[in-house]
Scaffold this motif. Structure first.
Motif, PDB file in Angstrom:
ATOM      1  N   GLY B  20      27.980  56.642  51.680  1.00 15.91           N
ATOM      2  CA  GLY B  20      28.246  56.017  50.569  1.00 15.91           C
ATOM      3  C   GLY B  20      28.902  56.811  49.545  1.00 15.91           C
ATOM      4  N   GLU B  21      28.388  58.285  49.625  1.00 11.68           N
ATOM      5  CA  GLU B  21      29.090  59.074  48.536  1.00 11.68           C
ATOM      6  C   GLU B  21      30.638  58.877  48.324  1.00 11.68           C
ATOM      7  N   MET B  22      31.275  59.012  49.556  1.00 10.96           N
ATOM      8  CA  MET B  22      32.597  58.527  49.763  1.00 10.96           C
ATOM      9  C   MET B  22      33.197  57.173  49.637  1.00 10.96           C
ATOM     10  N   ALA B  23      32.250  56.240  50.078  1.00 10.31           N
ATOM     11  CA  ALA B  23      32.510  54.781  49.929  1.00 10.31           C
ATOM     12  C   ALA B  23      32.395  54.329  48.544  1.00 10.31           C
ATOM     13  N   GLN B  24      31.562  54.850  47.889  1.00 12.48           N
ATOM     14  CA  GLN B  24      30.976  54.403  46.551  1.00 12.48           C
ATOM     15  C   GLN B  24      32.116  54.280  45.476  1.00 12.48           C
ATOM     16  N   GLY B  25      32.863  55.438  45.491  1.00 13.29           N
ATOM     17  CA  GLY B  25      34.146  55.410  44.570  1.00 13.29           C
ATOM     18  C   GLY B  25      35.113  54.219  44.874  1.00 13.29           C
ATOM     19  N   LEU B  26      35.364  54.116  46.188  1.00 15.54           N
ATOM     20  CA  LEU B  26      36.449  53.260  46.711  1.00 15.54           C
ATOM     21  C   LEU B  26      35.736  51.764  46.626  1.00 15.54           C
ATOM     22  N   ILE B  27      34.544  51.655  46.792  1.00 12.18           N
ATOM     23  CA  ILE B  27      33.935  50.179  46.675  1.00 12.18           C
ATOM     24  C   ILE B  27      34.070  49.919  45.113  1.00 12.18           C
ATOM     25  N   PHE B  28      33.765  50.717  44.435  1.00 16.46           N
ATOM     26  CA  PHE B  28      33.853  50.282  42.752  1.00 16.46           C
ATOM     27  C   PHE B  28      35.331  50.106  42.418  1.00 16.46           C
ATOM     28  N   PHE B  29      36.037  50.954  42.981  1.00 14.75           N
ATOM     29  CA  PHE B  29      37.435  50.661  42.614  1.00 14.75           C
ATOM     30  C   PHE B  29      38.100  49.483  42.825  1.00 14.75           C
ATOM     31  N   LEU B  30      37.814  48.884  44.467  1.00 14.81           N
ATOM     32  CA  LEU B  30      38.290  47.712  44.778  1.00 14.81           C
ATOM     33  C   LEU B  30      37.701  46.429  44.198  1.00 14.81           C
ATOM     34  N   LEU B  31      36.401  46.533  43.988  1.00 12.48           N
ATOM     35  CA  LEU B  31      35.408  45.448  43.542  1.00 12.48           C
ATOM     36  C   LEU B  31      35.902  45.224  42.244  1.00 12.48           C
ATOM     37  N   ALA B  32      36.002  46.148  41.334  1.00 15.33           N
ATOM     38  CA  ALA B  32      36.460  45.892  39.844  1.00 15.33           C
ATOM     39  C   ALA B  32      37.760  45.301  39.828  1.00 15.33           C
ATOM     40  N   LEU B  33      38.668  45.836  40.696  1.00 21.63           N
ATOM     41  CA  LEU B  33      39.954  45.343  40.605  1.00 21.63           C
ATOM     42  C   LEU B  33      40.062  43.676  40.945  1.00 21.63           C
ATOM     43  N   SER B  34      39.099  43.435  41.946  1.00 21.06           N
ATOM     44  CA  SER B  34      39.341  42.174  42.444  1.00 21.06           C
ATOM     45  C   SER B  34      38.475  41.151  41.564  1.00 21.06           C
ATOM     46  N   LEU B  35      37.640  41.684  40.663  1.00 25.24           N
ATOM     47  CA  LEU B  35      37.056  40.982  39.504  1.00 25.24           C
ATOM     48  C   LEU B  35      38.071  40.479  38.584  1.00 25.24           C
ATOM     49  N   PHE B  36      39.259  41.291  38.054  1.00 25.01           N
ATOM     50  CA  PHE B  36      39.900  41.062  37.109  1.00 25.01           C
ATOM     51  C   PHE B  36      40.804  40.018  36.976  1.00 25.01           C
ATOM     52  N   PRO B  37      41.318  39.571  38.240  1.00 19.57           N
ATOM     53  CA  PRO B  37      41.993  38.292  38.304  1.00 19.57           C
ATOM     54  C   PRO B  37      40.990  37.038  37.877  1.00 19.57           C
ATOM     55  N   LEU B  38      39.631  37.186  38.338  1.00 19.08           N
ATOM     56  CA  LEU B  38      38.944  36.190  38.150  1.00 19.08           C
ATOM     57  C   LEU B  38      38.493  36.120  36.548  1.00 19.08           C
ATOM     58  N   GLY B  39      38.528  37.029  35.773  1.00 20.85           N
ATOM     59  CA  GLY B  39      38.425  37.276  34.288  1.00 20.85           C
ATOM     60  C   GLY B  39      39.463  36.963  33.536  1.00 20.85           C
ATOM     61  N   VAL B  40      40.432  37.420  33.847  1.00 14.03           N
ATOM     62  CA  VAL B  40      41.917  37.131  32.917  1.00 14.03           C
ATOM     63  C   VAL B  40      42.647  36.132  33.501  1.00 14.03           C
ATOM     64  N   GLY B  41      42.049  35.488  34.706  1.00 10.39           N
ATOM     65  CA  GLY B  41      43.039  34.363  35.205  1.00 10.39           C
ATOM     66  C   GLY B  41      43.985  34.870  36.109  1.00 10.39           C
ATOM     67  N   PRO B  42      44.422  34.145  37.188  1.00 14.43           N
ATOM     68  CA  PRO B  42      45.025  34.782  38.032  1.00 14.43           C
ATOM     69  C   PRO B  42      46.703  34.474  38.010  1.00 14.43           C
ATOM     70  N   GLY B  43      47.123  34.040  36.753  1.00 15.42           N
ATOM     71  CA  GLY B  43      48.313  34.184  36.478  1.00 15.42           C
ATOM     72  C   GLY B  43      49.366  35.474  36.783  1.00 15.42           C
ATOM     73  N   PRO B  44      50.256  35.295  37.795  1.00 19.57           N
ATOM     74  CA  PRO B  44      50.942  36.344  37.932  1.00 19.57           C
ATOM     75  C   PRO B  44      51.615  37.283  36.735  1.00 19.57           C
ATOM     76  N   VAL B  45      51.885  36.625  35.733  1.00 22.55           N
ATOM     77  CA  VAL B  45      52.345  37.094  34.410  1.00 22.55           C
ATOM     78  C   VAL B  45      51.615  38.114  33.860  1.00 22.55           C
ATOM     79  N   ILE B  46      50.035  37.892  33.569  1.00 19.63           N
ATOM     80  CA  ILE B  46      49.192  38.583  33.055  1.00 19.63           C
ATOM     81  C   ILE B  46      48.987  39.603  34.003  1.00 19.63           C
ATOM     82  N   LEU B  47      48.691  39.505  35.253  1.00 17.64           N
ATOM     83  CA  LEU B  47      48.480  40.541  36.150  1.00 17.64           C
ATOM     84  C   LEU B  47      49.440  41.715  36.449  1.00 17.64           C
ATOM     85  N   GLU B  48      50.709  41.069  36.426  1.00 17.84           N
ATOM     86  CA  GLU B  48      51.749  41.960  36.597  1.00 17.84           C
ATOM     87  C   GLU B  48      51.892  42.972  35.281  1.00 17.84           C
ATOM     88  N   ARG B  49      51.431  42.336  34.309  1.00 20.15           N
ATOM     89  CA  ARG B  49      51.523  43.173  32.753  1.00 20.15           C
ATOM     90  C   ARG B  49      50.597  44.212  32.893  1.00 20.15           C
TER      91      ARG B  49
END
Lengths: 196, 221
Positions: B20-49
């Motif tokens: 996990g030492e290695m997987a930890q950073g990657l999982i955090f990165f991907l998990l946090a990123l995948s939460l953002f569309p849920l948080g700010v809405g999936p509209g491509p305009v905001i995400l692109e911005r």
């Protein structure tokens, strides 16, 4: 008779407090020096100082170096640097490669660790971890051994293994400086008393 | 040389083995990123911005998250003493450990970044721009972070303190990293920003090992 360690008027200060001063000794090849004294009297500090891990506040010292300038001593401190995720053999092979040796097999054999060679270090007891640390003494050939309470956590059989290893090392022209509370016996060793 | 290779191999083996030492950073990165569309809405305009900024901020956190234990475990179990008597200078130790850390953190993010570009719906130029800029920028994050990790060797809960010490120093990388990707994607050109990021990398590669080594020597006292 080559001199493997020498100190003159050595002075150690830590955290603004004098730990010891005026320490002087000479250790020839084939001889052992035992450091004795109460807790906190500076035995460990002296060994760390000789190993180059601490700076002396004054005085001078010399320890054995190999012809190529690399350190020609082992320092065995209080820690057992074994990584829980690696096997016993991997841990020893790393420590050996790092300090310039490769007799991993012999090291494991000297402390009866062959059967544990493939066991991850997380499953070792503290005595077994200690033996893994000590196996470095055999895996890498160095003339001077600096040992800080090497017998801690060892049972009687393994203390006698350690004593045998030390005696053999002295017979082969090595030297030992060890801090102990009397749990291992080194015959014919000079004693340096630390007071408070 | 043999000691240096032994240390590099040891560090890489630990990163892969430790579960996990290695997987930890990657999982955090991907998990946090995948939460953002849920948080700010999936509209491509905001995400692109906000996408590019998001990638960099999370890369920064992800690298810093795994830095905390770079030296702390070694100090606790006596490996630092062993390194100290190995004849290998602490400057080399710092450089090798930083290299091993980057190979298992920054480089992994680089490898997964095209996936993230797809996830956030960024323009097609970003498929090249994001990995290249991360490749130049993330080693600097590790090198700077190494200084903080070495300073905090003996503090039990060093995570937050580490972030406080190293994040301000890493901010320039963040600023120029975001601006490089945005310049590249928008067609305005990014050569200036890339050169500055390269300069950061060369500068920290030359200087950070000395600062880290000095901190490690202090830790031995």
């Amino acid at each position: 008779m080559p001199v493997l360690a020498r100190a003159a008027d050595l002075h150690c200060r830590r955290a603004g407090r004098d730990v010891f001063q005026g320490v002087a000794f000479r250790v020839d090849a084939g001889r052992a020096l035992v450091l004795r004294g109460p807790n906190g009297s500076g035995k460990s500090s002296l060994l760390r100082l000789l190993a180059g891990l601490l700076e002396p506040a004054g005085g001078s010292f010399e320890v054995a170096t190999a012809p190529d300038g690399a350190p020609d001593f082992h320092y065995i401190g209080h820690g057992d640097p074994a990584k829980p995720a690696l096997t016993v053999e991997e841990n020893l092979a790393f420590a050996a490669a790092l300090t310039g040796g490769n007799a991993v097999e012999a090291g494991l054999r000297a402390f009866a660790l062959q059967r544990l060679a493939d066991t991850p270090a997380r499953y070792l007891s503290s005595g077994q971890r200690r033996r893994l640390t000590l196996a470095r003494l055999i895996a890498v050939d160095k003339r001077l051994w600096l040992l800080d309470e090497p017998g801690v956590g060892l049972d009687a059989a393994n203390r006698s293994r350690l004593e045998t290893v030390i005696v053999t090392h002295l017979e082969q022209g090595g030297a030992v400086i060890a801090a102990t509370h009397g749990d291992i016996a080194i015959e014919g060793a000079a004693v340096l008393e630390f007071g408070r | 040389m043999r000691a240096a290779l032994a240390l590099l191999g040891h560090e890489l083996r630990l990163a892969f083995r430790a579960g996990g030492e290695m997987a930890q950073g990657l999982i955090f990165f991907l998990l946090a990123l995948s939460l953002f569309p849920l948080g700010v809405g999936p509209g491509p305009v905001i995400l692109e911005r906000i996408g590019v900024g998001l990638i960099w901020v999370l890369a920064l956190f992800s690298v810093t998250l795994t830095l905390e234990r770079l030296y702390a475990a070694d100090a606790r179990d006596g490996t630092l003493d062993l390194l100290g008597v190995s004849g290998l200078a602490f400057e080399w130790v710092a450089l090798i450990k930083a290299l091993a850390h980057w190979l298992t953190s920054g480089l992994v993010l680089v490898a997964f970044s095209p996936l993230v570009v797809l996830l956030l719906g960024l323009p097609s130029e970003a498929f090249l721009a994001v990995p290249v800029v991360l490749l130049i920028g993330t080693p600097t994050l590790t090198l700077i972070g190494g200084i903080g990790a070495a300073l905090l060797v003996h503090s039990r809960r060093g995570g937050l303190l580490l972030a406080l010490i190293v994040l301000p120093l890493q901010i320039p990388v963040l600023i120029f990293g975001v601006s490089a990707i945005e310049g590249w994607v928008s067609g305005l050109g990014a050569s200036g920003q890339l050169m500055i990021l390269g300069a950061f990398l060369l500068g920290t590669a030359a200087l950070a090992p000395f600062a880290t080594a000095a901190a490690l020597r202090l830790a031995l006292e």
